[in-house]
Design an enzyme around this catalytic site. Structure first.
Site, PDB file in Angstrom:
ATOM      1  N   PHE A  14       0.865  -1.183  -0.059  1.00 19.70           N
ATOM      2  CA  PHE A  14      -0.010   0.055  -0.095  1.00 19.70           C
ATOM      3  C   PHE A  14       1.033   1.269   0.118  1.00 19.70           C
ATOM      4  O   PHE A  14       0.953   2.086  -1.003  1.00 19.70           O
ATOM      5  CB  PHE A  14      -0.813   0.048   1.311  1.00 19.70           C
ATOM      6  CG  PHE A  14      -1.608   1.349   1.803  1.00 19.70           C
ATOM      7  CD1 PHE A  14      -2.067   1.837   0.744  1.00 19.70           C
ATOM      8  CD2 PHE A  14      -1.423   1.553   3.173  1.00 19.70           C
ATOM      9  CE1 PHE A  14      -2.617   3.183   1.489  1.00 19.70           C
ATOM     10  CE2 PHE A  14      -1.776   2.948   3.378  1.00 19.70           C
ATOM     11  CZ  PHE A  14      -2.411   3.762   2.602  1.00 19.70           C
ATOM     12  N   THR A  38       2.359  -9.928   1.036  1.00 25.00           N
ATOM     13  CA  THR A  38       1.064  -9.357   1.058  1.00 25.00           C
ATOM     14  C   THR A  38       0.746  -7.973   0.400  1.00 25.00           C
ATOM     15  O   THR A  38      -0.145  -7.442   0.315  1.00 25.00           O
ATOM     16  CB  THR A  38       1.270  -8.555   2.721  1.00 25.00           C
ATOM     17  OG1 THR A  38       2.273  -7.696   2.878  1.00 25.00           O
ATOM     18  CG2 THR A  38       1.177  -9.617   3.951  1.00 25.00           C
ATOM     19  N   SER A  78       7.568  -5.150   4.872  1.00 21.67           N
ATOM     20  CA  SER A  78       7.038  -5.918   5.989  1.00 21.67           C
ATOM     21  C   SER A  78       5.456  -6.169   6.021  1.00 21.67           C
ATOM     22  O   SER A  78       4.757  -5.130   5.316  1.00 21.67           O
ATOM     23  CB  SER A  78       7.311  -5.119   7.200  1.00 21.67           C
ATOM     24  OG  SER A  78       6.693  -5.794   8.275  1.00 21.67           O
ATOM     25  N   ASN A 102      20.052  -7.677   4.889  1.00 17.74           N
ATOM     26  CA  ASN A 102      20.602  -7.656   3.646  1.00 17.74           C
ATOM     27  C   ASN A 102      20.388  -6.245   2.853  1.00 17.74           C
ATOM     28  O   ASN A 102      21.225  -5.999   2.081  1.00 17.74           O
ATOM     29  CB  ASN A 102      19.748  -8.652   2.843  1.00 17.74           C
ATOM     30  CG  ASN A 102      19.949 -10.207   3.256  1.00 17.74           C
ATOM     31  OD1 ASN A 102      21.308 -10.361   3.410  1.00 17.74           O
ATOM     32  ND2 ASN A 102      19.095 -10.872   3.278  1.00 17.74           N
ATOM     33  N   TYR A 148       5.891  -8.080  15.166  1.00 15.47           N
ATOM     34  CA  TYR A 148       5.952  -6.867  14.389  1.00 15.47           C
ATOM     35  C   TYR A 148       6.780  -5.962  15.239  1.00 15.47           C
ATOM     36  O   TYR A 148       7.747  -5.238  14.652  1.00 15.47           O
ATOM     37  CB  TYR A 148       4.534  -6.440  14.019  1.00 15.47           C
ATOM     38  CG  TYR A 148       4.517  -5.079  13.060  1.00 15.47           C
ATOM     39  CD1 TYR A 148       5.191  -5.216  11.829  1.00 15.47           C
ATOM     40  CD2 TYR A 148       3.999  -3.949  13.553  1.00 15.47           C
ATOM     41  CE1 TYR A 148       4.995  -4.127  11.009  1.00 15.47           C
ATOM     42  CE2 TYR A 148       3.924  -2.816  12.957  1.00 15.47           C
ATOM     43  CZ  TYR A 148       4.425  -2.718  11.203  1.00 15.47           C
ATOM     44  OH  TYR A 148       4.276  -1.991  10.378  1.00 15.47           O
ATOM     45  N   TYR A 162      24.612   0.053  11.726  1.00 17.17           N
ATOM     46  CA  TYR A 162      25.286   0.220  10.691  1.00 17.17           C
ATOM     47  C   TYR A 162      25.823   1.917  10.589  1.00 17.17           C
ATOM     48  O   TYR A 162      26.915   2.122   9.903  1.00 17.17           O
ATOM     49  CB  TYR A 162      24.294  -0.078   9.573  1.00 17.17           C
ATOM     50  CG  TYR A 162      24.547  -1.443   9.051  1.00 17.17           C
ATOM     51  CD1 TYR A 162      24.231  -2.558  10.030  1.00 17.17           C
ATOM     52  CD2 TYR A 162      25.314  -2.001   7.966  1.00 17.17           C
ATOM     53  CE1 TYR A 162      24.549  -3.725   9.575  1.00 17.17           C
ATOM     54  CE2 TYR A 162      25.520  -3.171   7.580  1.00 17.17           C
ATOM     55  CZ  TYR A 162      25.063  -4.030   8.207  1.00 17.17           C
ATOM     56  OH  TYR A 162      25.188  -5.515   7.857  1.00 17.17           O
TER      57      TYR A 162
END
Ligand code: UDP
Length: 312
Positions: A14, A38, A78, A102, A148, A162
């Site tokens: 979405f 999804t 996600s 990744n 989640y 990172y």
């Protein structure tokens, strides 16, 4: 801003698909990635014939090799509705952890910037109200929503690591409830659920007594906030959402008014750990990005309603 080559994960979702529209309209080239767990090909079908758009079917929990340079990685993949992440709990944990890792590695290898779309769920069932970015949250680490919440909290921690370890240029957006066309009618979230129920003449299902609060941001406003954030040097999270707070009962009444529906309202069990109250403090976004939502709820809901009507 120059024309950039931007990789968007979750591009067929979405919000991801609206982000692709915005980037292409800004003259950028988009490498779109989705595994369609999804997301839906329909959401990006209109972009298929543009030379500056390429769609790759890939699960980002596996490493991804991309030809050519990349300026920015927008990591938006996600499952995001409670119904979806409850159904895909392990995939949700995987995409926030291995998937984010990744995509951070890819950004590092390409010398690209990296933006993580995180969530207001990082605040859990918040004890501080409204929620500002300095609040650490009140999350049940083993409840049904934890797949989640914790995967996004981990993704935030990984993104900061990172940045600290490699100097990667990173941003973190904490997205609050957002709505608009291309939400799945059956994704279980309150906006499509109530609109769908009203259009079908069914009862609107309020979970609990409806006194819990939310606020709803129209998708074009949200995407504009992400677009601004990806150009900023702010490394810590920034809330993006609409501070116009209401109870779910008030929201149900509003949907009935806008749709002209005479559907009754019924109460159903409140899902476990459903946050009691939620409203973003957006002073940081206002200050740093000159951003605030512009689309009034009434207007955004009408556009959303029209798009849902068309799909009935
Ligand atoms: N909700 C509801 N009826 C529905 C779907 C959701 O009352 O049919 C409530 C839900 O319990 C929550 C709020 O609406 O308090 C927002 O739920 P949603 O799933 O849209 O997103 P959340 O904010 O929980 O991530």
């Amino acid at each position: 801003m120059f024309c950039l080559r931007i990789l968007v994960t979750g591009a067929a979702g979405f919000i991801g698909s609206h982000m692709c529209d915005r980037l292409l309209a800004g003259g950028h080239t988009v490498v779109a990635v989705d595994n369609f767990l999804t997301g839906s090909e329909r959401n990006v079908a209109h972009l298929g014939d543009q030379a500056q758009f390429r769609l790759i079917r890939h699960d980002i929990t596996l490493p991804l090799a991309v030809d050519g340079p990349l300026d920015t990685v927008l990591n938006m993949a996600s499952p995001a509705s409670p119904k979806d992440y409850l159904q895909h709990a392990i995939a949700t944990l995987d995409v926030g952890s291995a998937g984010t890792r990744n995509m951070l590695e890819l950004a590092l290898a390409k010398g690209a910037r990296f933006l993580l779309t995180s969530t207001s769920e990082c605040y859990g069932d918040p004890l501080e109200h409204p929620q500002s970015e300095t609040y650490w949250g009140h999350v049940n680490p083993v409840g049904p929503r934890s797949c989640y919440d914790e995967s996004k909290r981990f993704a935030e921690a990984l993104t900061m690591a990172y940045h600290r370890t490699y100097g990667l240029r990173t941003n973190i957006a904490r997205i609050f409830n957002t709505y608009g066309p291309r939400m799945k009618l059956d994704d279980g979230r309150v906006v499509p659920s109530f609109i769908g129920q009203a259009l079908r003449g069914e009862a609107l299902t309020i979970f609990g007594d409806g006194s819990q609060t939310r606020s709803f941001c129209y998708v074009s406003d949200l995407v504009d906030g992400i677009y601004r954030l990806m150009q900023s040097d702010e490394r810590y999270p920034v809330n993006l959402g609409n501070p116009d707070e209401m109870t779910i009962r008030e929201f149900a009444e509003r949907i009935r008014r806008i749709t002209g529906s005479r559907s009754p309202i019924v109460n159903r069990a409140l899902p476990e750990d459903d946050p009691r109250q939620r409203r973003p403090d957006i002073s940081k976004a206002r200050r740093l990005l000159g951003w605030e939502p512009r689309v009034p709820l009434e207007e955004g809901l009408r556009v959303t309603l029209d798009s849902f009507r068309a799909s009935f």
